[in-house]
Each structure stands twice: as structure tokens, then as C-alpha cells.
Design a protein around this motif. Structure first.
Motif, PDB file in Angstrom:
ATOM      1  N   TYR A 118      50.918  50.332  32.262  1.00 41.88           N
ATOM      2  CA  TYR A 118      50.121  50.517  33.481  1.00 41.88           C
ATOM      3  C   TYR A 118      49.005  51.506  33.198  1.00 41.88           C
ATOM      4  CZ  TYR A 118      48.679  51.612  38.208  1.00 41.88           C
ATOM      5  OH  TYR A 118      47.920  51.783  39.338  1.00 41.88           O
ATOM      6  N   GLU A 119      47.765  51.097  33.478  1.00 41.16           N
ATOM      7  CA  GLU A 119      46.608  51.952  33.216  1.00 41.16           C
ATOM      8  C   GLU A 119      45.749  52.154  34.462  1.00 41.16           C
ATOM      9  OE1 GLU A 119      44.558  50.107  30.010  1.00 41.16           O
ATOM     10  OE2 GLU A 119      46.082  50.614  28.514  1.00 41.16           O
ATOM     11  N   MET A 178      55.627  48.365  40.946  1.00 37.96           N
ATOM     12  CA  MET A 178      54.586  47.478  40.423  1.00 37.96           C
ATOM     13  C   MET A 178      53.432  47.408  41.416  1.00 37.96           C
ATOM     14  SD  MET A 178      57.014  44.356  39.092  1.00 37.96           S
ATOM     15  CE  MET A 178      55.659  43.520  38.263  1.00 37.96           C
ATOM     16  N   PRO A 179      52.209  47.153  40.943  1.00 34.49           N
ATOM     17  CA  PRO A 179      51.086  46.979  41.866  1.00 34.49           C
ATOM     18  C   PRO A 179      51.433  45.961  42.941  1.00 34.49           C
ATOM     19  CG  PRO A 179      50.295  47.046  39.617  1.00 34.49           C
ATOM     20  CD  PRO A 179      51.792  47.010  39.531  1.00 34.49           C
ATOM     21  N   ALA A 180      51.160  46.306  44.189  1.00 36.62           N
ATOM     22  CA  ALA A 180      51.615  45.493  45.320  1.00 36.62           C
ATOM     23  C   ALA A 180      50.801  44.225  45.524  1.00 36.62           C
ATOM     24  CB  ALA A 180      51.579  46.324  46.603  1.00 36.62           C
ATOM     25  N   GLY A 181      49.731  44.077  44.787  1.00 33.65           N
ATOM     26  CA  GLY A 181      48.859  42.922  45.004  1.00 33.65           C
ATOM     27  C   GLY A 181      47.973  43.167  46.212  1.00 33.65           C
ATOM     28  N   ILE A 182      47.178  44.251  46.152  1.00 33.27           N
ATOM     29  CA  ILE A 182      46.272  44.608  47.245  1.00 33.27           C
ATOM     30  C   ILE A 182      44.977  43.823  47.090  1.00 33.27           C
ATOM     31  CG2 ILE A 182      45.042  46.475  48.408  1.00 33.27           C
ATOM     32  CD1 ILE A 182      48.062  46.757  48.538  1.00 33.27           C
ATOM     33  N   TYR A 183      44.692  42.982  48.077  1.00 30.67           N
ATOM     34  CA  TYR A 183      43.466  42.178  48.092  1.00 30.67           C
ATOM     35  C   TYR A 183      42.547  42.713  49.194  1.00 30.67           C
ATOM     36  CZ  TYR A 183      45.754  38.468  45.319  1.00 30.67           C
ATOM     37  OH  TYR A 183      46.389  37.738  44.336  1.00 30.67           O
ATOM     38  N   VAL A 184      41.317  43.019  48.842  1.00 27.27           N
ATOM     39  CA  VAL A 184      40.333  43.421  49.848  1.00 27.27           C
ATOM     40  C   VAL A 184      39.187  42.412  49.826  1.00 27.27           C
ATOM     41  CG1 VAL A 184      38.648  45.141  50.567  1.00 27.27           C
ATOM     42  CG2 VAL A 184      40.906  45.866  49.787  1.00 27.27           C
ATOM     43  N   GLY A 185      38.986  41.756  50.952  1.00 27.95           N
ATOM     44  CA  GLY A 185      37.849  40.864  51.093  1.00 27.95           C
ATOM     45  C   GLY A 185      36.645  41.645  51.583  1.00 27.95           C
ATOM     46  N   ILE A 186      35.480  41.280  51.128  1.00 30.66           N
ATOM     47  CA  ILE A 186      34.290  42.020  51.535  1.00 30.66           C
ATOM     48  C   ILE A 186      33.107  41.077  51.718  1.00 30.66           C
ATOM     49  CG2 ILE A 186      33.681  42.539  49.115  1.00 30.66           C
ATOM     50  CD1 ILE A 186      32.563  45.246  50.170  1.00 30.66           C
ATOM     51  N   LYS A 187      32.321  41.343  52.757  1.00 27.36           N
ATOM     52  CA  LYS A 187      31.053  40.662  52.999  1.00 27.36           C
ATOM     53  C   LYS A 187      30.011  41.744  53.232  1.00 27.36           C
ATOM     54  CE  LYS A 187      30.825  36.976  55.369  1.00 27.36           C
ATOM     55  NZ  LYS A 187      30.765  36.045  56.527  1.00 27.36           N
ATOM     56  N   TYR A 188      28.848  41.593  52.637  1.00 24.64           N
ATOM     57  CA  TYR A 188      27.836  42.631  52.802  1.00 24.64           C
ATOM     58  C   TYR A 188      26.444  42.062  52.553  1.00 24.64           C
ATOM     59  CZ  TYR A 188      28.026  42.897  47.656  1.00 24.64           C
ATOM     60  OH  TYR A 188      28.006  42.598  46.317  1.00 24.64           O
ATOM     61  N   LEU A 189      25.458  42.818  52.969  1.00 31.69           N
ATOM     62  CA  LEU A 189      24.075  42.463  52.701  1.00 31.69           C
ATOM     63  C   LEU A 189      23.755  42.808  51.262  1.00 31.69           C
ATOM     64  CD1 LEU A 189      22.411  43.937  55.940  1.00 31.69           C
ATOM     65  CD2 LEU A 189      23.077  41.557  55.516  1.00 31.69           C
ATOM     66  N   GLU A 190      22.982  41.980  50.585  1.00 32.69           N
ATOM     67  CA  GLU A 190      22.673  42.216  49.179  1.00 32.69           C
ATOM     68  C   GLU A 190      21.951  43.540  48.966  1.00 32.69           C
ATOM     69  OE1 GLU A 190      20.942  39.031  46.988  1.00 32.69           O
ATOM     70  OE2 GLU A 190      22.118  37.496  48.028  1.00 32.69           O
ATOM     71  N   TYR A 232      37.465  50.846  41.204  1.00 32.73           N
ATOM     72  CA  TYR A 232      38.753  50.597  41.863  1.00 32.73           C
ATOM     73  C   TYR A 232      39.766  49.887  40.965  1.00 32.73           C
ATOM     74  CZ  TYR A 232      36.999  52.179  46.361  1.00 32.73           C
ATOM     75  OH  TYR A 232      36.511  52.956  47.386  1.00 32.73           O
ATOM     76  N   TYR A 233      39.479  49.810  39.660  1.00 30.65           N
ATOM     77  CA  TYR A 233      40.411  49.183  38.712  1.00 30.65           C
ATOM     78  C   TYR A 233      40.755  47.757  39.155  1.00 30.65           C
ATOM     79  CZ  TYR A 233      41.115  53.995  37.117  1.00 30.65           C
ATOM     80  OH  TYR A 233      40.915  55.277  36.641  1.00 30.65           O
ATOM     81  N   SER A 234      39.745  47.030  39.605  1.00 26.26           N
ATOM     82  CA  SER A 234      39.982  45.738  40.262  1.00 26.26           C
ATOM     83  C   SER A 234      39.584  44.555  39.400  1.00 26.26           C
ATOM     84  CB  SER A 234      39.169  45.656  41.567  1.00 26.26           C
ATOM     85  OG  SER A 234      39.421  46.744  42.405  1.00 26.26           O
ATOM     86  N   ASN A 235      40.209  43.428  39.697  1.00 28.55           N
ATOM     87  CA  ASN A 235      39.713  42.129  39.267  1.00 28.55           C
ATOM     88  C   ASN A 235      38.895  41.555  40.421  1.00 28.55           C
ATOM     89  OD1 ASN A 235      41.074  41.857  36.661  1.00 28.55           O
ATOM     90  ND2 ASN A 235      42.945  41.798  37.874  1.00 28.55           N
ATOM     91  N   ILE A 236      37.851  40.825  40.093  1.00 29.61           N
ATOM     92  CA  ILE A 236      37.031  40.200  41.132  1.00 29.61           C
ATOM     93  C   ILE A 236      37.395  38.726  41.229  1.00 29.61           C
ATOM     94  CG2 ILE A 236      34.703  39.672  41.937  1.00 29.61           C
ATOM     95  CD1 ILE A 236      33.683  42.025  40.323  1.00 29.61           C
TER      96      ILE A 236
END
Length: 300
Positions: free
Chosen positions: A156-157, A196-208, A255-259
Motif C-alpha cells: 500500500y502506497e 483495504m481501500p474502500a473503493g471511494i469514487y468521486v464523480g465531478i463535473k466542472y467548467l474547463e 489524491y492518489y487516484s485512478n481516473i
């Protein structure tokens, strides 16, 4: 064949009721603005503005296995009555801070100002693998009596926070808690707890045109709304139309995330649609976190 069983603590369906109607309305508005679902039935959390005696009589027989929080009539004190160490204290703490009220905790860890093992998991965005009450109770008792629980990082990193009473060790054999991305049968031990990582998904919509620091702030506020204080998101979910936005790579590193890019999504669709396309359980509905930024959060 190995079967992964994770115990996720997160809750989002709130029933608010009580005799002080103005305070009930205020509390509903608070959680609604954060993206929680305000419901009249099948709640995860019950917030009762009443005397403790009336709250227990009304809700405990049917909802004793849910989080029940009592708020005194004038809003001066907030008291988790059930599942304090399973999220009740965290939701109550947020509510007490918002109301400027006293928080009354009664568990052995809460009285000492320590986070239980379950709370440690919640705050860090982890799930508990093969949840065992005996092991958890034993570790919470050790935390109270000895003042420390040892943590080992295994494959885990990502980001994490060590709170008071939790310390890193160099060897798995001496650890009480093991944080890992993968657990198999050969690694399991009857006296250890695996997170273990809980599988946190954050959806995002924004202006460019939205600056990177605004996006960072918006995601941080999204996590804090569910009382996740660790700056780690397992998956950032966004429309495929943003594939060329370089800010996303910087955001994912922070955020150590996958997109995950979701294709064929209408620009006018809700943020929740992004998560539902991936069959993610939505916990926080669409919320405008900053000008031009809408987020939602779920687990899978």
C-alpha cells in the motif's frame, strides 16, 4: 477460490425528527446541502430532537441496529446513543460542530479522545476485510488499556493518517492492523485485522476554465462531507470529453487516484449518472462545491 469480504462503514440516508421543528429543519438543511439523502423510511441514521428517554422509546425497538443520535431540544448537546464507534461519533461530531453544541461521547475510546479501529478505518477511507467482532473489540480494548495499536503497510502506497494511539511497525508479525491493497488466504491471520481501500469514487463535473486549486478544494470538501479526512480518492470519475484536460493528471496525483472516463454521457446529465454508469452505490448526491464545480461520492 479466494472470496473478498469487505465491511464498509459509510452511511448516507438520514431521518430527522423531533419536537423542535425549527431545529429539525436546520439539521435537515445542513445534511441536504452536503449531499446526504433525507428520508422518511429505511434510514441509516436517525437524528432525534427530543429527550433521550423519548428517543429510545420511539426508535430503539425498530432501529437499534442503526445509528441513533439524540439532540436535546435547545440544540445544546448532541449524544450518539447507538453505534458510537461505528460512525455515530463522527456524524455526531460533525453535527455538534455545525450547531455549536456539546458532543457527549460514552464509549471507552471516545472518553479517552481516541478513534476506535472502525473510526480509524472510516476516516482513512478503508474497508475492514472479513470483519471479526472479537478481533475488533480486542484491538479497541488494547487501544484503551495500552494506548497504542501497531500498523503495518503491506503493498500500500496511498495516503493515510496515523491518529493518536496508532503507530507504524516494520514487521507484519508484530502488527495489529495491516493496510494492504490485496489480501489472500495465505496472508490472513486470526489475530490481525486487514484494512483495504474502500473503493471511494468521486464523480465531478466542472467548467474547463476552473483552476486546479478550486478542483482540489472541491474534492477535499466532498470527502469531508462524509467525514473522510484522508486526502485519497480511489477513483475520480468524469466524462470522456475531459480527456485532454491536463489538470486531471495533477488532480489524480494529489489524491492518489485512478481516473475513469465515462463515454456517451450527455453533458446535461447529473454527476450521479457518472457513478451509476459504473454501478457505484451513491452516498452523496450532486452538490455544488464551488462556482462551476459539482461533485458526488459513492463506494463500490
Amino acid at each position: 477460490m479466494f472470496l473478498k469480504i469487505l465491511y464498509a462503514l459509510y452511511v448516507s440516508r438520514i431521518l430527522v425528527n423531533g419536537i423542535n421543528k425549527d431545529l429539525v429543519k436546520q439539521i435537515k438543511g445542513l445534511f441536504n446541502e452536503l449531499g446526504y439523502s433525507i428520508v422518511d423510511n429505511d434510514p441509516d441514521i436517525i437524528i432525534s430532537v427530543n429527550s433521550i428517554n423519548n428517543t429510545i422509546r420511539k426508535y430503539f425497538p425498530k432501529f437499534h441496529n442503526k445509528i441513533i443520535i439524540n439532540v436535546v431540544q435547545d440544540g445544546s448537546s448532541v449524544i450518539p446513543l447507538t453505534k458510537e464507534h461505528l460512525g455515530g461519533s463522527l456524524i455526531s461530531s460533525f453535527l455538534a460542530d455545525s450547531l455549536g453544541a456539546n458532543l457527549v461521547l460514552t464509549t471507552s475510546t471516545g472518553v479517552k479522545g481516541l478513534y476506535s479501529v472502525e473510526e480509524f478505518s472510516w476516516l482513512n477511507g478503508f474497508s475492514i476485510h472479513n470483519y471479526d467482532h472479537k478481533i475488533v473489540n480486542s484491538l479497541n480494548k488494547k487501544l484503551v488499556t495500552e494506548g497504542k495499536v501497531s500498523v503495518y503497510l503491506d503493498s500500500y502506497e496511498g495516503n493515510y493518517i496515523l491518529y493518536d494511539g496508532y503507530s507504524l511497525v516494520d514487521h507484519k508479525a508484530t502488527a495489529d492492523l495491516v493496510i494492504s491493497r490485496h489480501v489472500d488466504n495465505t496472508e490472513e491471520s486470526s489475530d490481525k485485522l486487514y484494512l483495504m481501500p474502500a473503493g471511494i469514487y468521486v464523480g465531478i463535473k466542472y467548467l474547463e476554465s476552473t483552476p486546479l486549486d478550486v478542483l482540489v478544494y472541491s474534492l477535499k470538501m466532498t470527502l469531508k462531507s462524509l467525514y473522510i479526512l484522508n486526502d485519497r480518492i480511489d477513483y475520480i470519475v468524469i466524462s470522456s470529453s475531459f480527456k485532454d484536460d491536463r489538470k486531471l493528471n495533477q488532480l489524480s496525483k494529489y489524491y492518489y487516484s485512478n481516473i475513469i472516463y465515462v463515454s456517451d454521457v450527455d453533458e446535461l446529465c447529473s454527476c450521479e449518472t457518472l457513478l451509476k454508469e459504473l454501478q457505484v452505490k451513491v452516498l452523496l448526491r450532486d452538490v455544488r462545491r464551488a462556482f462551476g464545480v459539482i461533485t458526488c461520492l459513492g463506494v463500490k
